[in-house]
Motif scaffolding. Structure first.
Motif, mmCIF file in Angstrom:
data_model
loop_
_atom_site.group_PDB
_atom_site.id
_atom_site.type_symbol
_atom_site.label_atom_id
_atom_site.label_comp_id
_atom_site.label_asym_id
_atom_site.label_seq_id
_atom_site.Cartn_x
_atom_site.Cartn_y
_atom_site.Cartn_z
ATOM 1 N N MET A 1 0.838 -1.196 0.000
ATOM 2 C CA MET A 1 0.000 0.000 0.000
ATOM 3 C C MET A 1 0.875 1.248 0.000
ATOM 4 O O MET A 1 1.912 1.268 0.655
ATOM 5 N N ASN A 2 0.376 2.318 -0.694
ATOM 6 C CA ASN A 2 1.075 3.593 -0.588
ATOM 7 C C ASN A 2 0.636 4.300 0.687
ATOM 8 O O ASN A 2 -0.235 3.815 1.417
ATOM 9 N N PHE B 1 1.704 -3.453 7.613
ATOM 10 C CA PHE B 1 2.675 -2.532 7.044
ATOM 11 C C PHE B 1 3.696 -3.211 6.134
ATOM 12 O O PHE B 1 4.281 -2.548 5.261
ATOM 13 N N ALA B 2 3.952 -4.503 6.325
ATOM 14 C CA ALA B 2 4.975 -5.188 5.525
ATOM 15 C C ALA B 2 4.561 -6.644 5.338
ATOM 16 O O ALA B 2 5.206 -7.568 5.851
ATOM 17 N N ALA B 3 3.486 -6.855 4.601
ATOM 18 C CA ALA B 3 2.913 -8.191 4.447
ATOM 19 C C ALA B 3 3.904 -9.191 3.872
ATOM 20 O O ALA B 3 3.874 -10.374 4.208
ATOM 21 N N ASP B 4 4.786 -8.726 2.977
ATOM 22 C CA ASP B 4 5.730 -9.638 2.324
ATOM 23 C C ASP B 4 6.842 -10.116 3.247
ATOM 24 O O ASP B 4 7.555 -11.072 2.924
#
Length: 423
Positions: A1-2, A249-252
Motif C-alpha cells: 500500500m502507498n 505494514f509489511a505483508a511480504d
C-alpha cells in the motif's frame, strides 16, 4: 500500500462492526433504564460514583506525576506534541510520567474536558537507552485512543461489558487500530514492533527476542483455553498484535500465520459436555433432595408424632395391632399433618401401609405440604405402594398446592411403570 492507502485503512475493520453492536446495546439499555425510576437512580449513582473515583485517581496523578512540558523533557515533549497534531488532535493531551515499580504500561483518559495520557516510568526510562521512538509509539498509541474517541464513548461500553465477549471484542479491535495509528505516525515499524515486544518481556531483553519465532507462537501455543483467555481479555495476545501490525505494514516480510481451530472446537465441545453433565448432576441432586420430604423425619422427633406413627415407620405390625386395640386413632395427624399411613409410605413400609389400609386408614389425607400418601409414594418412586393405595381408593385426581397431580409427578420423574398405573 502507498501512504494514502495506509492512512485510509488504519482503522481495524472489526472495530466499526463491534462498535455498532456496542452502541445499539448501550442505547437500548439506557432507554430501558430511563423508563424505571429505580433504573434512573442506579444509573445516576453509578455515573457519579465513577466520576468521583476517577477524579480522585487523576488528582493524585496530576500532583505526584511528572508532567512533560517546556521545562520537563522538552525534546520528547515537542515530538509528542508534533505526533498528536499530525493525528489531528486539536487539544494536546496533558502527559504525565508516574512511578510504576517496574510495570510497563500506559493509558489515556479524560478529566472533565481535558485529555490526559499517563505513561509509566518503566517505559519512559527507555529514552535513556536510545529507544525514544519506542516511547513515542506507546504515547502515540494512547493518542490514537483519544483521536478515535474510545475514551469519550466509554460510558456506552458499560452495558456491553455485561454481555459475554461483546465488550471485550470491541476493546481488542480498538487496540489493533491504535497500534496501526501509532506505527504510522511514529513512522517506524521496527520501533513499533520493539515496543510491543517490550510489553511481553520487559525493557532489558526485548532487543534480543526473535520476533519471528515469537509470532509463530500463535500457531504453536494454541488450544481452547488459550483462545478463551484472549476472548475474555480487553487486549489481544501480544504475538497477534505483533503479527497483525507487521502484516499490515509489511505483508511480504512475514509468512501467513493462522491459529489452529481444531483444538479450539474440541475444547468447546468438551466444555459443553462437562458443563451439561455438571448441570444435570446438580438438577438430579436437587430433585433427590425434594424427594426427601422432611415432614416425616424418622431420625428426629416430630412434634405430635404418636407411637402408632413410629411403629408404622418401623413396620412393626404386631405393635400396631396392639396400639389400635388400645384405642389409638388410625387417622390422627402430627404437627405436619401426617398420619401413620404417611409415615409408612414415606419409609417404604409396604406391609405396614397395607395393614393400616385394611384397618380403615384414609388413603386421601393431606398433610400441611399438600401431599397425600399417593403423591408421597410417587415422590419415592415406589410402584408397589402406588398400586396398593390405588387398590384402596386413593384419589388420582387430587391436585396439590403446586397444581400437580400424582400423575404429573410421575411424568416429571419419567417413571413409566407408575405412569401406567395412574393412567
Amino acid at each position: 500500500m502507498n501512504q494514502n492507502q495506509l492512512r485510509n485503512n488504519l482503522v481495524y475493520p472489526k472495530e466499526n462492526v463491534y462498535f455498532a453492536f456496542v452502541l445499539l446495546f448501550g442505547i437500548l439499555t439506557y432507554i430501558f433504564l430511563a423508563f424505571s425510576l429505580i433504573g434512573i437512580i442506579i444509573g445516576v449513582a453509578l455515573i457519579l460514583l465513577s466520576i468521583f473515583l476517577h477524579s480522585l485517581m487523576i488528582a493524585g496523578i496530576r500532583r505526584n506525576g511528572v508532567k512533560l512540558g517546556e521545562s520537563q523533557f522538552p525534546e520528547l515533549y515537542h515530538k509528542a506534541v508534533s505526533t498528536a497534531k499530525d493525528m489531528g488532535l486539536i487539544n494536546i493531551p496533558d502527559i504525565y510520567i508516574v512511578e510504576s515499580e517496574g510495570i510497563l504500561n500506559a493509558f489515556a483518559t479524560r478529566f472533565f474536558r481535558r485529555n490526559v495520557v499517563v505513561l509509566y516510568s518503566g517505559i519512559f526510562e527507555l529514552i535513556e537507552r536510545d529507544a525514544e521512538k519506542e516511547v513515542l509509539f506507546v504515547l502515540a498509541h494512547e493518542f490514537a485512543h483519544l483521536r478515535r474517541k474510545h475514551v469519550t464513548i466509554s460510558f456506552l461500553l458499560l452495558p456491553a461489558m455485561w454481555i459475554p465477549f461483546l465488550g471485550d471484542a470491541f476493546l481488542r479491535a480498538c487496540e489493533y487500530t491504535c497500534d496501526r495509528y501509532a506505527a504510522y505516525y511514529v513512522n517506524s515499524l521496527e520501533a513499533s514492533k520493539n515496543a510491543l515486544t517490550m510489553l511481553a518481556i520487559g525493557k532489558e531483553l526485548y532487543s534480543k527476542v526473535n520476533q519471528e519465532a515469537y509470532m509463530e507462537q500463535i500457531e504453536k501455543e494454541s488450544g481452547f483455553f488459550v483462545w478463551l483467555n484472549e476472548k475474555l481479555s480487553t487486549h489481544p495476545h501480544l504475538p497477534k498484535r505483533l503479527y497483525e501490525l507487521t502484516k499490515f505494514f509489511a505483508a511480504d516480510s512475514v509468512p501467513e500465520i493462522r491459529e489452529p481451530k481444531r483444538k479450539i472446537w474440541l475444547g468447546m465441545i468438551a466444555s459443553i459436555v462437562i458443563i451439561s453433565g455438571l448441570s444435570a448432576a446438580v438438577w438430579f441432586g436437587v430433585k433427590a433432595l425434594e424427594k426427601l420430604d422432611f415432614w416425616a423425619e424418622t431420625a428426629m422427633e416430630v412434634e405430635g408424632a404418636t407411637p402408632l406413627m413410629k411403629t408404622a415407620s418401623d413396620n412393626d405390625i404386631e405393635l400396631m395391632e396392639k396400639l389400635l386395640q388400645e384405642g389409638a386413632d388410625i387417622n390422627e395427624k402430627d404437627s405436619e399433618g401426617s398420619t401413620a399411613l404417611h409415615w409408612a409410605v414415606f419409609d417404604g413400609q409396604y406391609e405396614a401401609a397395607k395393614f393400616l389400609l385394611e384397618k380403615g386408614a384414609d388413603p386421601n389425607t393431606v398433610d400441611v405440604y399438600g401431599s397425600t400418601p399417593l403423591i408421597t409414594a410417587v415422590f419415592m418412586e415406589d410402584a408397589e405402594l402406588v398400586a396398593l393405595l390405588l387398590e384402596y381408593g386413593a384419589d388420582t385426581s387430587y391436585v396439590d398446592s403446586d397444581g400437580y397431580t400424582a400423575y404429573d409427578y410421575a411424568v416429571e420423574y419419567k417413571n413409566e411403570e407408575i405412569i401406567e398405573l395412574l393412567k
